[in-house]
Design an enzyme around this catalytic site. Structure first.
Site, short mmCIF file in Angstrom:
data_model
loop_
_atom_site.label_atom_id
_atom_site.label_comp_id
_atom_site.label_asym_id
_atom_site.label_seq_id
_atom_site.Cartn_x
_atom_site.Cartn_y
_atom_site.Cartn_z
N GLU A 1 34.80 42.10 44.27
CA GLU A 1 35.41 42.68 45.46
C GLU A 1 35.99 44.06 45.16
O GLU A 1 35.80 45.02 45.91
CB GLU A 1 36.51 41.73 45.94
N ASP B 1 31.79 38.54 49.66
CA ASP B 1 32.34 39.81 50.12
C ASP B 1 32.10 40.93 49.11
O ASP B 1 31.80 42.06 49.49
CB ASP B 1 33.82 39.69 50.46
#
Length: 703
Positions: A94, A154
């Protein structure tokens, strides 16, 4: 060279680098250097309590601080970089994604941006996921020992977006290749058959997802970049999941949970301890990103589903809090406080600023921008804060968004003829039963103006009214169109549409949204800037430039239920690159046998060399609009004027309708000197019914 390149003027540095490092080439030069706020389109508000220069300076200062605090060189491979997520040198995918996006955006401000981006990109490839080696392992410890971890959705989505931005920024074909490969791996490893997103490549249980992983602005950019139809489907699935959760579990707040599960055919908040802790089913440190992810899609692409989702959150936030600094670090989905949320952090505040842009909350936006730009925290808070500042300031451009102008001078128009619709077009206004226009638009003092009113909207969020200021395209064709230049003023944002038969003029047409402007504003738009909106159900319909009967300006009005007034003014509307042709309307006139006569001029224009002729006996003072528009029913001859923009002479083309083949065939093409002598002979030879081209629009040569 490193010691002195950094102090040279940018232009000289570029020239010297090209001269001494020919292998670098132009790919090293940022194509959209920071700041880009003046050149980036936007559908929402921007902070209006600061000047653009002040906003840009705040973002630059924040980035410089973020870089000092959180960027670290690799301890294993010289030249590689990582984003320190815990203050001790460890990183996560991330964080790497955030770093790749930020360095791509800050090129031009940061002379090391490409070097750092490439170092981040190399490091993420050094640590493949244990589940899918095309994705990145979620966590890398400070010593950078090879981990045995899987991917997080993500992180890989953000890294893919970083590569897409890098290709647009620096033009290196390797970025494009890597972006397409990573997008393919995400599609294979992280997108389920129902187009919901897995939590990571380790997640093999159906019906589990994280709402903050749905990034509709990115999915739209991925689709434009790759052409893969999976991304609109993922976007639509995300909207479906979030709207279902809002309706069933957060009707009064719009808040989304950190994690959601599919149970009994409906999406529900996950229970405590589902994955990370007691707050997994609440609005907490994952879901706090939703207003940013969703609001960005409104700002960038006017995504209507995203507008609804963000609007529900902001309606509650603005109603339940004195301002963004009162917004706490976590809530129950009903808006109740949760244990330990009694503090403020940019991780929660900054995303609401992006949602405020998208939902018309100007005061909240201003306060959120100021608070975020001055507040500091850990890696997560600062990274989200900086990404949101880029959006709030207008600097978070996306590939596929048209530049708006207002920064550097626009590029010169393409060489070739130009069609000036302000001078030569037929303007019209349209209003439905709930809207009105002051008067039919007419060219006055070198501009077109239209006053309009939307009297009533049926329900908040329902775009069921229609006002349009349009102009007909002579010949119903834009074949060869390269770019459009428009100078306008408007009280509200405008949807500028190329209206194609079979697509609705407002919703599904190919369009660009122009921001509101109280002063004259000039925008240069390439044809590639026009696109169907992401929410269109027919956005797969291809643009057909050969069949565009009109272009129009349609106010983008927030459906608040109240009456709204506005004004549109256009002082320039030029279409470039149409080639050596004219546009015209075809009108048919059947003349009874024996009634051929001399040529009669039935219409003319003050524009030089713009004329229209009809052949045959016609009533005196007849005008082109009085003649019926019909298809040729018998043998016919059509007459067209063709202008040579370079020489400004006129040729006449006579054509006969071939009923068997259903096409027009040339009978004669005459120069202006031949035309008078041969006109009668041609008409005598071809019969009594003739097609008349009664309106011709001049295309003048480019200046």
């Amino acid at each position: 060279m490193q010691a002195w390149c950094c102090v040279l003027p940018r232009r000289l540095l570029i020239l010297l680098c090209l001269a001494t490092c020919p292998d670098l080439g132009w790919a090293q030069v940022p194509q959209r250097p920071f700041p880009q706020a003046a050149n980036t389109t936007g559908y929402g508000l921007r902070p209006d309590h600061l000047t653009a220069s002040q906003r840009n300076a705040a973002v630059a200062a924040y980035y410089d601080d973020w870089k000092t605090r959180h960027l670290r060189p690799s301890v294993a491979v010289a030249g590689d970089w990582k984003v320190d997520f815990n203050g001790g040198g460890a990183t996560v995918s991330e964080a790497m994604g955030y770093g790749m996006i930020l360095t791509a955006y800050m090129a031009g401000h940061d002379p090391q941006a490409k070097q750092i981006f490439d170092g981040l990109n190399r490091l993420r490839k050094r640590y493949p996921s244990a589940g899918n080696p095309a994705l990145m392992a979620w966590r890398i410890e400070a010593n950078e020992a090879v981990p045995v971890t899987n991917a997080a959705t993500d992180g890989d989505l953000d890294m893919a977006m970083g590569l897409v931005l890098a290709y647009a920024q620096w033009g290196d074909a390797a970025y494009r290749t890597e972006a397409l490969a990573l997008l393919g791996a995400i599609k294979t490893g992280l997108v389920r058959a129902d187009h919901s997103l897995r939590l990571g490549d380790w997640d093999n249980v159906a019906g589990r997802t994280r709402p903050s992983d749905y990034m509709p602005a990115f999915f739209r950019a991925f689709h434009d970049f790759s052409g893969d139809a999976v991304w609109p489907s993922v976007e639509a699935k995300g909207h479906e999941i979030m709207e279902s959760l809002q309706a069933s579990h957060a009707a009064s707040t719009g808040l989304l949970p950190d994690f959601a599960i599919l149970s009994g055919g409906t999406w529900q908040p996950a229970g405590p301890g589902f994955l990370e802790g007691a707050n997994d089913g609440k609005y907490y440190y994952n879901a706090c990103r939703v207003p940013w992810r969703i609001g960005w899609a409104v700002e960038a692409f006017d995504d209507q589903a995203a507008r609804r989702i963000a609007g529900r959150i902001m309606t509650w936030a603005a109603g339940a809090h004195a301002g963004p600094t009162a917004f706490r670090a976590g809530y129950g989905l009903d808006g109740s406080n949760i244990s330990g949320n009694n503090y403020a952090t940019s991780a929660f505040i900054a995303p609401t600023g992006v949602a405020a842009m998208a939902s018309g909350h100007q005061a909240w936006l201003n306060a959120a921008f100021t608070d975020t730009s001055t507040r500091r925290g850990g890696y997560y808070e600062n990274s989200i804060g900086l990404l949101c500042l880029l959006i709030m300031s207008g600097n978070a451009w996306l590939p596929g968004e048209p530049p708006e102008g207002g920064g550097d001078p626009p590029p010169p128009p393409p060489a070739g003829p130009r069609l000036d619709l302000l001078a030569d077009g037929g303007w019209y206004g349209v209003a439905d039963a709930r809207s009105s226009l002051a008067a039919a638009p007419q060219p006055v003092d070198g501009k077109i103006a239209e006053n309009w009113t939307v009297a009533r909207m049926s329900a908040p969020g329902a775009y069921d009214t229609y006002v349009s200021l349009g102009v007909n395209i002579p010949g119903n064709s834009l074949t060869g169109l390269q770019s459009v230049r428009v100078t306008y003023k408007s009280d509200h944002p405008l949807s500028f549409a190329l209206n194609q038969p079979g697509l609705s003029e407002y919703g599904e047409s190919y369009r660009v949204v122009l921001s509101a402007s109280a002063t004259w504003r000039t925008v240069d738009l390439p044809v590639s800037a026009f696109a169907q909106p992401s929410w269109s159900t027919r956005k797969h319909i291809a643009l057909d430039l050969a069949a565009i009967p009109s272009v129009s300006f349609n106010p983008e009005v927030d459906a608040s239920g109240a009456a709204v007034n506005g004004r549109i003014e256009v002082s320039t509307l030029i279409l470039d690159g149409l080639g050596n042709r004219i546009g015209y309307d075809a009108w048919a006139l059947d003349l009874p046998a024996g009634q051929r006569g001399p040529a009669v001029r039935v219409g003319h224009s003050p524009v030089p060399n713009l004329v229209a002729y009809a052949f045959g006996r016609l009533p005196d003072a007849v005008e082109p609009a009085d003649l019926p528009r019909v298809a040729p029913a018998a043998d016919a001859v059509q007459v067209a004027h063709r202008f040579n923009p370079a020489a400004t002479d006129v040729t006449m083309a006579y054509q006969r309708w071939d009923h068997a083949a259903g096409v027009w065939r040339d009978v004669a093409v005459l120069s202006s000197t031949e035309e008078n002598a041969r006109r009668t002979a041609v008409l005598d030879a071809e019969g009594d019914s003739i097609i008349l081209r009664l309106r011709a629009t001049k295309i003048s040569p480019a200046p």
